[in-house]
Design a protein around this motif. Structure first.
Motif, PDB file in Angstrom:
ATOM      1  N   ASN A  79       8.206  13.300  12.051  1.00 53.43           N
ATOM      2  CA  ASN A  79       7.040  13.983  12.603  1.00 53.43           C
ATOM      3  C   ASN A  79       7.181  14.223  14.109  1.00 53.43           C
ATOM      4  O   ASN A  79       6.797  15.277  14.630  1.00 53.43           O
ATOM      5  CB  ASN A  79       5.773  13.184  12.315  1.00 53.43           C
ATOM      6  CG  ASN A  79       5.438  13.136  10.842  1.00 53.43           C
ATOM      7  OD1 ASN A  79       5.835  14.010  10.073  1.00 53.43           O
ATOM      8  ND2 ASN A  79       4.710  12.099  10.425  1.00 53.43           N
ATOM      9  N   GLN A  80       7.736  13.231  14.798  1.00 53.85           N
ATOM     10  CA  GLN A  80       7.935  13.392  16.238  1.00 53.85           C
ATOM     11  C   GLN A  80       8.936  14.497  16.531  1.00 53.85           C
ATOM     12  O   GLN A  80       8.772  15.274  17.478  1.00 53.85           O
ATOM     13  CB  GLN A  80       8.414  12.068  16.846  1.00 53.85           C
ATOM     14  CG  GLN A  80       8.538  12.116  18.370  1.00 53.85           C
ATOM     15  CD  GLN A  80       8.926  10.774  18.961  1.00 53.85           C
ATOM     16  OE1 GLN A  80       9.130   9.810  18.205  1.00 53.85           O
ATOM     17  NE2 GLN A  80       9.030  10.708  20.261  1.00 53.85           N
ATOM     18  N   ALA A  81       9.997  14.581  15.706  1.00 53.95           N
ATOM     19  CA  ALA A  81      10.967  15.662  15.899  1.00 53.95           C
ATOM     20  C   ALA A  81      10.307  17.020  15.679  1.00 53.95           C
ATOM     21  O   ALA A  81      10.538  17.978  16.438  1.00 53.95           O
ATOM     22  CB  ALA A  81      12.151  15.476  14.955  1.00 53.95           C
ATOM     23  N   ASP A  82       9.459  17.112  14.640  1.00 54.13           N
ATOM     24  CA  ASP A  82       8.752  18.371  14.388  1.00 54.13           C
ATOM     25  C   ASP A  82       7.812  18.705  15.544  1.00 54.13           C
ATOM     26  O   ASP A  82       7.736  19.866  15.983  1.00 54.13           O
ATOM     27  CB  ASP A  82       7.966  18.273  13.081  1.00 54.13           C
ATOM     28  CG  ASP A  82       8.878  18.134  11.868  1.00 54.13           C
ATOM     29  OD1 ASP A  82      10.065  18.485  11.993  1.00 54.13           O
ATOM     30  OD2 ASP A  82       8.401  17.664  10.802  1.00 54.13           O
ATOM     31  N   MET A  83       7.094  17.685  16.039  1.00 52.44           N
ATOM     32  CA  MET A  83       6.177  17.928  17.153  1.00 52.44           C
ATOM     33  C   MET A  83       6.930  18.330  18.414  1.00 52.44           C
ATOM     34  O   MET A  83       6.476  19.200  19.174  1.00 52.44           O
ATOM     35  CB  MET A  83       5.337  16.680  17.417  1.00 52.44           C
ATOM     36  CG  MET A  83       4.395  16.304  16.277  1.00 52.44           C
ATOM     37  SD  MET A  83       3.166  17.584  15.938  1.00 52.44           S
ATOM     38  CE  MET A  83       2.209  17.526  17.429  1.00 52.44           C
ATOM     39  N   LYS A 137       7.846  21.963  18.004  1.00 53.50           N
ATOM     40  CA  LYS A 137       6.679  22.816  18.241  1.00 53.50           C
ATOM     41  C   LYS A 137       6.301  22.839  19.717  1.00 53.50           C
ATOM     42  O   LYS A 137       5.925  23.886  20.262  1.00 53.50           O
ATOM     43  CB  LYS A 137       5.504  22.318  17.404  1.00 53.50           C
ATOM     44  CG  LYS A 137       5.690  22.498  15.901  1.00 53.50           C
ATOM     45  CD  LYS A 137       4.479  21.977  15.142  1.00 53.50           C
ATOM     46  CE  LYS A 137       4.662  22.157  13.628  1.00 53.50           C
ATOM     47  NZ  LYS A 137       3.499  21.630  12.860  1.00 53.50           N
ATOM     48  N   LEU A 138       6.403  21.655  20.374  1.00 53.32           N
ATOM     49  CA  LEU A 138       6.077  21.596  21.797  1.00 53.32           C
ATOM     50  C   LEU A 138       7.039  22.449  22.624  1.00 53.32           C
ATOM     51  O   LEU A 138       6.631  23.124  23.576  1.00 53.32           O
ATOM     52  CB  LEU A 138       6.115  20.140  22.270  1.00 53.32           C
ATOM     53  CG  LEU A 138       5.745  19.887  23.736  1.00 53.32           C
ATOM     54  CD1 LEU A 138       4.320  20.346  24.011  1.00 53.32           C
ATOM     55  CD2 LEU A 138       5.884  18.400  24.069  1.00 53.32           C
ATOM     56  N   ALA A 139       8.323  22.417  22.259  1.00 58.88           N
ATOM     57  CA  ALA A 139       9.295  23.249  22.973  1.00 58.88           C
ATOM     58  C   ALA A 139       8.969  24.731  22.794  1.00 58.88           C
ATOM     59  O   ALA A 139       9.031  25.521  23.748  1.00 58.88           O
ATOM     60  CB  ALA A 139      10.708  22.948  22.475  1.00 58.88           C
ATOM     61  N   THR A 140       8.587  25.110  21.550  1.00 60.04           N
ATOM     62  CA  THR A 140       8.208  26.504  21.307  1.00 60.04           C
ATOM     63  C   THR A 140       6.975  26.885  22.120  1.00 60.04           C
ATOM     64  O   THR A 140       6.911  27.961  22.728  1.00 60.04           O
ATOM     65  CB  THR A 140       7.944  26.716  19.806  1.00 60.04           C
ATOM     66  OG1 THR A 140       9.101  26.316  19.062  1.00 60.04           O
ATOM     67  CG2 THR A 140       7.634  28.170  19.520  1.00 60.04           C
TER      68      THR A 140
END
Length: 301
Positions: free
Chosen positions: A69-73, A76-79
């Motif tokens: 989940n942290q990797a996904d977040m 998304k945060l980088a995007t």
């Protein structure tokens, strides 16, 4: 007397009485009961180990899910950061373009057409006053105060033996140059009038003009001089021996300053003085939203 009864059957290994068999059975059953706590302890320890292993597996699974989940977040945060930077760049470009438009509009807003100003002066000139020359004087640059000299460096005291040397103090930062305010252009009006009262009336009428600053309008000079005009007779034969002299005139000089009021606030005056070109530009800029509509300045005529 006493009799001695000896039973030698108890000594035989192949023979055991019933009582002895019962006692041995009781002993064996008592030993099995004594081992029950041991079995319970073993089962309890096995249960604790199973619970620990289950908790460890659950924690590992949760950590794996949290890491995912942290990797996904993070992705998304980088995007979102990339999009935010793009939006900031677009906003910066928009602000720059808006500033350029407003600066260009400000140039139009500071224009004062000479045709309108001359027509206004012509309408305010009383009878008996003639305007000889109107000259624009560029403002003299304001004196710039000299920057204060840097403070003299104090001599460092000689270090005492055994003392650690103190670090040198950094030099003081240079003071920024003073900002010189921009001054408005001055206008000098000169000519002749019949009397001093006419000159005074003309100066008061110039003060009421919306194109000039009333607080900076003043009479610089007013001198009584001979009338430069001369009488001439068409028929020299019928000319009298001596022509009458004309009354002396007052040579005046009035100095004033262009008003800082923007052209957007002088639209009625521009329209009344037929300065339609500038008025149309100002109204177009206001319709486009580049200039904010200004309330017309109400001034005594």
């Amino acid at each position: 007397m006493y009799s001695l009864d000896i039973n030698f059957l108890n000594d035989r290994p192949d023979y055991k009485p019933v009582a002895a068999a019962k006692s041995s059975t009781k002993k064996s059953s008592g030993g099995a009961k004594d081992q029950l706590p041991i079995y319970g302890a073993v089962l309890f320890a096995f249960g604790i180990n199973a619970a620990v292993l289950g908790a460890g597996w659950w924690a590992i699974s949760e950590n794996t899910n949290l890491a995912k989940n942290q990797a996904d977040m993070d992705a998304k945060l980088a995007t979102l950061n990339t999009q935010a930077n793009s939006i900031k760049a677009i906003n910066a470009e928009t602000d720059q373009v808006t500033a350029e438009y407003k600066a260009l509009a400000g140039v139009f807003d500071q224009i004062k057409p000479w045709s309108a100003m001359l027509q206004d002066l012509s309408a305010r000139t009383p009878a008996g006053v003639q305007i000889g020359k109107i000259e624009q004087i560029d403002p003299s640059p304001s004196p710039v105060a000299a920057a204060p000299p840097p403070p003299a460096a104090t001599p460092a005291a000689s270090p005492s033996p055994g003392a650690s040397p103190s670090p040198a103090s950094p030099p003081p930062a240079a003071a920024p140059p003073p900002v010189v305010p921009q001054q408005a252009a001055k206008v000098q009006i000169s000519g002749i009038a019949s009397t001093f009262a006419q000159v005074n009336d003309f100066m008061l009428l110039v003060q009421r003009s919306p194109f000039f600053l009333n607080t900076d309008t003043k009479l610089v000079a007013a001198t009584l001089k001979n009338n430069p005009a001369q009488l001439q007779v068409r028929n020299q034969n019928a000319a009298p021996p001596e022509l009458p002299k004309l009354r002396p005139v007052v040579e005046y000089k009035i100095e004033t300053t262009l008003s800082p009021t923007g052209a957007s606030e002088l639209l009625p005056e521009l329209r009344s003085k037929q300065a339609d070109g500038l008025a149309i530009r100002i109204e177009t800029l206001q319709e486009k939203g580049v200039l904010e509509p200004q309330k017309p300045e109400v001034k005594k005529q």
